[in-house]
Scaffold this active site. Structure first.
Site, PDB file in Angstrom:
ATOM      1  N   SER A  73     -65.960 -29.491  98.610  1.00 37.86           N
ATOM      2  CA  SER A  73     -64.520 -29.672  98.760  1.00 37.86           C
ATOM      3  C   SER A  73     -63.708 -28.766  97.840  1.00 37.86           C
ATOM      4  O   SER A  73     -62.553 -28.441  98.144  1.00 37.86           O
ATOM      5  CB  SER A  73     -64.148 -31.136  98.500  1.00 37.86           C
ATOM      6  OG  SER A  73     -64.598 -31.554  97.223  1.00 37.86           O
ATOM      7  N   GLY A 111     -67.365 -32.893 100.712  1.00 36.49           N
ATOM      8  CA  GLY A 111     -68.429 -33.889 100.619  1.00 36.49           C
ATOM      9  C   GLY A 111     -69.824 -33.316 100.632  1.00 36.49           C
ATOM     10  O   GLY A 111     -70.814 -34.065 100.562  1.00 36.49           O
ATOM     11  N   ASN A 139     -71.184 -32.992  93.917  1.00 38.44           N
ATOM     12  CA  ASN A 139     -71.329 -34.253  94.659  1.00 38.44           C
ATOM     13  C   ASN A 139     -72.676 -34.915  94.398  1.00 38.44           C
ATOM     14  O   ASN A 139     -72.784 -36.147  94.422  1.00 38.44           O
ATOM     15  CB  ASN A 139     -71.127 -34.010  96.163  1.00 38.44           C
ATOM     16  CG  ASN A 139     -69.675 -33.743  96.510  1.00 38.44           C
ATOM     17  OD1 ASN A 139     -68.773 -34.406  95.997  1.00 38.44           O
ATOM     18  ND2 ASN A 139     -69.436 -32.765  97.376  1.00 38.44           N
ATOM     19  N   ASP A 222     -56.488 -38.072  92.780  1.00 41.85           N
ATOM     20  CA  ASP A 222     -57.847 -38.599  92.583  1.00 41.85           C
ATOM     21  C   ASP A 222     -58.459 -38.144  91.263  1.00 41.85           C
ATOM     22  O   ASP A 222     -59.520 -38.620  90.856  1.00 41.85           O
ATOM     23  CB  ASP A 222     -58.757 -38.210  93.755  1.00 41.85           C
ATOM     24  CG  ASP A 222     -58.884 -36.698  93.947  1.00 41.85           C
ATOM     25  OD1 ASP A 222     -58.469 -35.936  93.047  1.00 41.85           O
ATOM     26  OD2 ASP A 222     -59.373 -36.270  95.014  1.00 41.85           O
ATOM     27  N   HIS A 225     -59.910 -33.317  92.451  1.00 40.48           N
ATOM     28  CA  HIS A 225     -59.639 -32.089  93.205  1.00 40.48           C
ATOM     29  C   HIS A 225     -58.401 -31.367  92.669  1.00 40.48           C
ATOM     30  O   HIS A 225     -57.348 -31.993  92.509  1.00 40.48           O
ATOM     31  CB  HIS A 225     -59.476 -32.408  94.691  1.00 40.48           C
ATOM     32  CG  HIS A 225     -60.716 -32.960  95.314  1.00 40.48           C
ATOM     33  ND1 HIS A 225     -60.936 -34.314  95.456  1.00 40.48           N
ATOM     34  CD2 HIS A 225     -61.821 -32.331  95.801  1.00 40.48           C
ATOM     35  CE1 HIS A 225     -62.114 -34.506  96.029  1.00 40.48           C
ATOM     36  NE2 HIS A 225     -62.680 -33.326  96.228  1.00 40.48           N
TER      37      HIS A 225
END
Length: 248
Positions: A73, A111, A139, A222, A225
């Site tokens: 991402s 992801g 991830n 979040d 990011h």
């Protein structure tokens, strides 16, 4: 007797007129022939010129080198309104401003894990890649994937790239995890990237999120990011390693 002379005179005049007409027709025919020949030469010159221009364009196009950013991402630009604000596009803008003959391809999937990257690497390598930027692993760490598996998958991706083209230059983007993942896990995770870079003689970005990770105003809600401004810093971090390579 006078009548005969007149008839003879008329006949001579007709013959002279016919000769003049025939000469005119012959002269006109010559003009047409040379005109057609000139047109053919022009057409031939135009065709040859077009052919040369086409070949030049094709040579220029085939000479364009490819930088492929293979990641998750962070590469894909998750959460941004415009994917052109993600760091791969910022790199392209920088490269264009310097008139360098490189095209940056964003191959980021939100992801994505190292396992997912290993599964799709062969499909991605259907195109010729001159510089391969590997940005995967975050991830895995956030999900607590066994570090031996992460290391193994990253090595498999590196092997696939070099097997396809041994001349491809690989840049490995180093990652770090927040301390809540446990000290032993985060410490070992951090060492995966420099160790793989040394083992495979790769270029290394020590930490892709340097000066961005953990800085609230440079990250989205979040906290993971980057924002548009955050991606500009990511591009700077990548450029520090990429610039010497493409200017060799």
């Amino acid at each position: 007797m006078l009548k005969l002379k007149n008839n003879q005179l008329i006949l001579n005049m007709k013959n002279n007129t016919m000769k003049i007409f025939l000469k005119f027709c012959y002269f006109l025919l010559l003009i047409i022939v040379f005109s057609c020949k000139s047109d053919n030469n022009k057409n031939q010159d135009t065709t040859e010129k077009t052919s040369v221009e086409t070949e030049t364009t094709e040579e220029k196009s085939s000479a364009t080198k490819t930088i492929l950013v293979f990641g998750d991402s962070l590469t894909a630009g998750y959460g941004l309104e415009d994917v052109n604000d993600a760091f791969p596009s910022i790199l392209q803008t920088k490269i264009d401003s310097l008139s360098l003959n490189y095209t940056v391809i964003n191959s980021g999937v939100s992801g994505e894990t190292t396992s997912g990257g290993k599964s799709r690497i062969d499909w991605v390598l259907n195109q010729k890649v001159d510089i391969f930027i590997l940005e995967l692993g975050a991830n895995d760490g956030l999900r607590g994937v066994p570090l031996t598996e992460t290391r193994k998958n990253l090595q498999a991706i590196i092997d696939a790239v070099l097997a396809k083209n041994a001349a491809t230059k690989i840049i490995l983007a180093g990652m770090q995890l927040p301390p809540n993942m446990g000290q032993d896990y985060t410490t070992e995770f951090k060492t995966i990237f420099p160790e793989l870079a040394e083992k495979n003689n790769l270029y290394l970005i020590p930490f892709l999120l340097k000066d961005v990770g953990g800085v609230p105003e440079l990250n989205q809600a979040d906290g993971i990011h980057p924002t548009v401004d955050g991606h500009k810093i990511l591009a700077t971090n990548v450029w520090a390693v990429l610039a010497p390579i493409i200017n060799l």
